[in-house]
Design a protein around this motif. Structure first.
Motif, PDB file in Angstrom:
ATOM      1  N   VAL A  76      39.012  51.072  34.944  1.00  0.00           N
ATOM      2  CA  VAL A  76      39.836  49.908  34.652  1.00  0.00           C
ATOM      3  C   VAL A  76      40.433  49.369  35.946  1.00  0.00           C
ATOM      4  CG1 VAL A  76      41.834  49.020  33.419  1.00  0.00           C
ATOM      5  CG2 VAL A  76      40.363  50.742  32.350  1.00  0.00           C
TER       6      VAL A  76
ATOM      7  N   THR B 111      42.744  46.327  37.891  1.00  0.00           N
ATOM      8  CA  THR B 111      43.804  45.346  37.664  1.00  0.00           C
ATOM      9  C   THR B 111      43.796  44.342  38.810  1.00  0.00           C
ATOM     10  OG1 THR B 111      45.154  46.995  36.524  1.00  0.00           O
ATOM     11  CG2 THR B 111      46.273  45.004  37.302  1.00  0.00           C
TER      12      THR B 111
ATOM     13  N   ILE C 297      45.656  40.984  40.523  1.00  0.00           N
ATOM     14  CA  ILE C 297      46.920  40.251  40.553  1.00  0.00           C
ATOM     15  C   ILE C 297      46.906  39.178  41.632  1.00  0.00           C
ATOM     16  CG2 ILE C 297      48.235  42.235  39.680  1.00  0.00           C
ATOM     17  CD1 ILE C 297      49.197  42.703  42.555  1.00  0.00           C
TER      18      ILE C 297
ATOM     19  N   PRO D 276      49.607  39.135  36.950  1.00  0.00           N
ATOM     20  CA  PRO D 276      48.209  39.443  36.603  1.00  0.00           C
ATOM     21  C   PRO D 276      47.389  38.167  36.460  1.00  0.00           C
ATOM     22  CG  PRO D 276      49.660  39.768  34.704  1.00  0.00           C
ATOM     23  CD  PRO D 276      50.551  39.526  35.882  1.00  0.00           C
TER      24      PRO D 276
ATOM     25  N   ASP E 163      44.279  36.251  34.783  1.00  0.00           N
ATOM     26  CA  ASP E 163      43.449  36.238  33.584  1.00  0.00           C
ATOM     27  C   ASP E 163      42.110  35.573  33.878  1.00  0.00           C
ATOM     28  OD1 ASP E 163      42.652  36.427  30.973  1.00  0.00           O
ATOM     29  OD2 ASP E 163      43.962  34.858  30.215  1.00  0.00           O
TER      30      ASP E 163
ATOM     31  N   THR F  60      38.703  39.726  33.323  1.00  0.00           N
ATOM     32  CA  THR F  60      40.022  40.327  33.121  1.00  0.00           C
ATOM     33  C   THR F  60      40.702  39.682  31.911  1.00  0.00           C
ATOM     34  OG1 THR F  60      41.028  38.739  34.642  1.00  0.00           O
ATOM     35  CG2 THR F  60      40.341  40.858  35.571  1.00  0.00           C
TER      36      THR F  60
ATOM     37  N   LYS G  90      46.472  40.734  30.923  1.00  0.00           N
ATOM     38  CA  LYS G  90      47.187  41.708  31.750  1.00  0.00           C
ATOM     39  C   LYS G  90      46.501  41.920  33.094  1.00  0.00           C
ATOM     40  CE  LYS G  90      49.341  44.253  27.957  1.00  0.00           C
ATOM     41  NZ  LYS G  90      50.720  43.914  28.378  1.00  0.00           N
ATOM     42  N   GLY G  91      45.457  41.139  33.363  1.00  0.00           N
ATOM     43  CA  GLY G  91      44.723  41.263  34.614  1.00  0.00           C
ATOM     44  C   GLY G  91      43.781  42.442  34.648  1.00  0.00           C
ATOM     45  N   GLU G  92      43.513  43.049  33.496  1.00  0.00           N
ATOM     46  CA  GLU G  92      42.720  44.276  33.442  1.00  0.00           C
ATOM     47  C   GLU G  92      41.298  43.992  32.971  1.00  0.00           C
ATOM     48  OE1 GLU G  92      46.390  47.298  32.215  1.00  0.00           O
ATOM     49  OE2 GLU G  92      44.979  46.580  30.691  1.00  0.00           O
TER      50      GLU G  92
ATOM     51  N   LYS H 103      43.015  48.457  42.230  1.00  0.00           N
ATOM     52  CA  LYS H 103      43.931  47.329  42.209  1.00  0.00           C
ATOM     53  C   LYS H 103      43.442  46.300  43.223  1.00  0.00           C
ATOM     54  CE  LYS H 103      48.809  46.071  42.714  1.00  0.00           C
ATOM     55  NZ  LYS H 103      50.175  46.584  43.013  1.00  0.00           N
TER      56      LYS H 103
END
Length: 829
Positions: A47, A49, A51, A58, A60, A75, A78-80, A115
């Motif tokens: 996963v 993330t 940002i 985050p 999208d 993503t 939540k940016g994930e 990240k």
């Protein structure tokens, strides 16, 4: 050995055996725990993330892929994103509109704790678009001009409707006959020579007309993920009507959780505006699991009567309004002639989506859309007066405009011999609109209601083989038109027989297309495409035979259209981009063309003509863009389009008669015919400058001019060729603050250059020193700002038309808003 010792030994051995079994069991538990721990850590490592570098917010819908695979993940809010389908790749590519693309090695990604930070860029050189082929493509590899807007643009600019959303782009000219409307003009074409798509589904119907349209407002600007505008012909991919351009609207997408944890995200917003006492509220919520997601969106908008500016032509003032008192229409003086009464309306939009993602190869989405407006006045018609200075109409309004769509979309990453990716879209749409009118001091109140039921099926494929890429597919569209005319005498509520606006009719098209891209070298690529379309119209006029002397009761058209495109793209360096493209497009005659009956002006009536063929457009364009260092980008596209066999309004005879009784009086007969040509040429230019300390400049300018043939062989300026127009913006962005100062402007069209048909609608225009109608030039100064108070709360607002200019955009019957204060609150969760 003594018996007791043997017993003790046996017990010891047995105890040892039990102990060993116990230890083995414990070791297995420990190993299982460690395995689960490692698996958990490994699973978590899948996963990522993403940002924003400055705000830590985050990001999208960042697309994550690789140069060696067609697999792409996005993503969520939540940016994930879950990278399990990309774990075999050595490096990953992260891309998002408006941000600098990043290529990150898997090892570096892991070292950074999965990240990723992305930085805004002034330039959109590496943008990816979908509208050019229905599949995600690098903008640097397509020979078309495509521009776009994302959610952040929409939140900053705060458009009230989707028509306004197109207008604030500075690249689409918007005409308005009433506040509940907005008819785009692109490259000298408008209405049924432009195409709308929503979530990839064709929105144009069989009753899209040559006159100005307001259907685009059915879409909810607050529920847009992004919007793309493809300039010029798009008929290879989209079929009929895509002559001047394609407007592609992507609504919010249901987002899955990247982990086993359920995610709940969304936003609520409220906006007020002073010029029309607007109050708009919106919320959307997304619940995502690993394989399922649901999304709900709801908006309600209330718009009061629109107040125009105070500095400009008095010809735009609304000096009167009509009220009926004691069975008589009376004309009253408007106490505030800058307030355009009546022009207010309300609108409600609802969207529900469900997504199922059973595995990495399949994705299923169901979407339900519903939009409904209140009734709203046709403001331009209520401003028209007769020779005696009295209003022509006492009542002229549209009934509630309704739009509904059910859509099922299925995508599959097949990676087989036939395709790498497949998309199936099945859609059912319902449209309802009505026109309600009554002439001044007459008792007949007429209602003409139209309902269109539209079915469509698209299957699209994408296949890459080394340097070759194929986009191909099939399309089927069916529109069923139901039209009903009714009238009553308002003095006694008795019914009055009234003809229908349209025949009862079916309109259908069936098509196959192929678009081919060949990477000749790393710097040069070629695209070629072709489409075959069969179009069929069946119309039944029998319900109107008692009103008009038609010499036919039914009509059928069964014909075909073939069109194509060929383009080259050359990117000698990362800073240069050249493209050239030649393409054809077509518009098949629809039910509005062959069957409409209406009075376009006093004493002139259009009647049906079933003998129509498709009109064809031939287009050529050249584009050049150049990036200078890290601070300047220039982009210029020049184009020329020739429209042949154009469907235009001309004098006609109905059963040998050049005049008929219509609406109680004799009217001259006209019909739409393949009787003319038109051509348009111009250019689009854009400028982007990156300045120090977070400042920047962006500017868009469009110039187009065209002519269309008249009945006597002479020419006049094209009706839908807008004057030159554009927008220039000074921007500032630092951390949580974003500011924009912009000037929006448009050129004039003199009385001598005004379209011949537009001269007959002098009440829409300002008057020059000779009393002749013309469209003056205008500009507005505007300020916009947006500040993220917290990660969950954003304040957006501004002042539009700061100098309170009174103006109308070309061909409009409604003056634009005067000085307008806007404030919006957005809460994210």
């Amino acid at each position: 050995m003594a018996k007791g010792h043997r017993y003790t030994l046996v017990r010891l051995l047995c105890g040892t055996k039990h102990f060993m079994n116990y230890m083995n069991f414990q070791m297995k538990k420990i190993l299982l725990f460690l395995l689960l721990l490692v698996s958990g850590l490994f699973g978590h490592s899948q996963v990522v993330t993403v940002i924003d570098t400055e705000t830590d917010e985050p990001l999208d819908l960042v697309s994550i892929g690789s140069k060696t695979t067609n697999t792409i993940v996005y993503t969520n809010a939540k940016g994930e994103a879950n990278l399990s389908t990309l774990k075999s790749q050595d490096s990953l590519v992260f891309q998002l509109y408006g941000y600098i693309s990043k290529i990150i090695a898997w090892s570096n990604l892991k070292a950074n704790g999965f990240k990723v930070e992305m930085e805004l860029t002034t330039f959109t050189q590496e943008e990816f678009v979908v509208s050019a082929s229905r599949w995600r493509q690098s903008k640097r590899k397509i020979p078309y001009k495509v521009s776009g807007m994302n959610q952040r643009d929409i939140q900053l600019l705060n458009p009230q409707t989707t028509a306004d959303l197109l207008g604030v782009s500075g690249e689409v000219f918007i005409q308005k006959s009433q506040q509940g409307g907005g008819s785009p003009m692109i490259r000298g074409f408008s209405t049924n020579r432009l195409l709308y798509t929503v979530d990839g589904v064709r929105m144009n119907t069989a009753i899209f007309r040559g006159g100005n349209l307001q259907n685009v407002i059915s879409l909810d600007a607050s529920a847009m993920e992004n919007t793309e505008i493809l300039f010029g012909p798009g008929s290879v991919i989209y079929g009929s009507d895509a002559i001047g351009g394609v407007m592609s609207f992507q609504t919010l997408l249901p987002e899955l959780s990247a982990t086993d944890k359920t995610i709940v995200t969304g936003k609520a917003s409220s906006r007020v505006s002073s010029a029309n006492n607007e109050l708009s509220n919106h919320f959307d919520v997304n619940i995502g699991w690993k394989k399922w997601a649901i999304l709900t969106s709801f908006s309600h908008n209330r718009y009061g009567d629109l107040k125009m500016g105070s500095n400009g032509s008095d010809d735009y003032l609304k000096s009167f309004y009509v009220q009926r008192i004691d069975s008589t229409d009376h004309v009253f003086q408007n106490e505030d002639p800058e307030t355009q009464t009546p022009s207010g309306f309300n609108q409600t939009n609802l969207m529900q989506k469900i997504r199922f993602n059973p595995n990495e190869k399949w994705d299923f989405q169901y979407a339900f859309h519903y939009s409904e407006t209140s009734s709203y006045a046709r403001f331009d018609r209520l401003s028209e007066v007769d020779e005696d200075g009295l209003p022509v109409s006492a009542v002229w309004k549209y009934g509630p405009q309704k739009w509904m769509m059910n859509q099922l979309s299925i995508t599959n990453a097949g990676n087989n011999k036939l395709y790498d990716n497949m998309s199936i879209r099945l859609a059912h749409q319902g449209f309802e609109e009505s026109r309600i009118d009554r002439k001044f001091n007459q008792s007949r109140l007429r209602t003409r209601r139209e309902e269109v039921t539209a079915y469509s099926a698209n299957i699209d494929f994408e296949k890459r083989k080394k340097r070759h890429q194929f986009f191909y597919g099939l399309e089927g569209v069916l529109n069923q038109v139901d039209s009903k005319g009714t009238a009553i005498d308002i003095t006694n509520n008795s019914e009055i027989p009234t003809p229908n606006r349209y025949p009862q009719a079916d309109w259908s098209t069936y098509a196959a297309y192929l678009n081919y891209q060949f990477d000749i070298t790393e710097k040069l690529n070629m695209q070629a495409g072709a489409r075959y379309t069969q179009y069929i119209v069946n119309a039944d006029f029998s319900e109107n035979l008692t009103f008009y002397p038609f010499d036919f009761s039914t009509a059928e058209i069964n014909n075909n259209a073939v069109n194509g495109s060929l383009g080259l793209v050359y990117n000698p360096t990362s800073k240069w981009h050249f493209s050239i493209n030649a393409s054809t497009a077509f518009r098949a005659p629809n039910v509005d063309d062959i069957g409409k009956i209406f009075d376009f002006s006093a004493g002139n009536t259009v009647v049906p003509n079933p003998n129509l063929e498709a009109e064809y457009a031939y287009n050529g364009e050249v584009s050049v863009s150049r990036v200078f260092g890290k601070f300047l980008k220039l982009d210029v596209t020049g184009f020329y389009t020739y429209l042949d066999n154009a469907i235009v309004r001309r004098e006609f005879q109905l059963n040998g008669q050049d005049s008929i009784q219509f609406d109680g009086s004799m009217s001259k007969v006209f019909a739409l015919q393949n009787a003319a040509y038109s051509d348009v040429y111009g250019f689009n230019a854009s400028l982007e400058v990156k300045l120090p300390a977070g400042f920047g400049i962006r500017s868009n300018f469009s110039y187009q001019i065209g002519v269309e043939e008249l009945d006597d062989g002479s020419t006049t300026r094209s009706r839908h060729a807008a004057p030159w127009f554009g927008v220039t913006r000074l921007t500032y962005r630092k951390n949580k603050l974003e500011l924009q100062w912009n000037v929006t402007y448009s050129g004039a069209i003199s009385a001598e250059n005004l379209n011949e048909g537009e001269r007959q609608k002098a009440y829409l225009y300002a008057k020059n020193e000779n009393g002749d109608p013309y469209s003056p030039s205008w500009y507005t100064l505007n300020f916009k700002g947006m500040y993220s108070v917290t990660k969950n709360l954003t304040v957006s607002g501004g002042v539009e038309n700061i100098t309170d200019i009174r103006y109308r955009t070309y061909s409009s019957g409604l003056a634009a808003a005067g000085r307008n204060f806007v404030l919006s609150l957005i809460v994210k969760f």
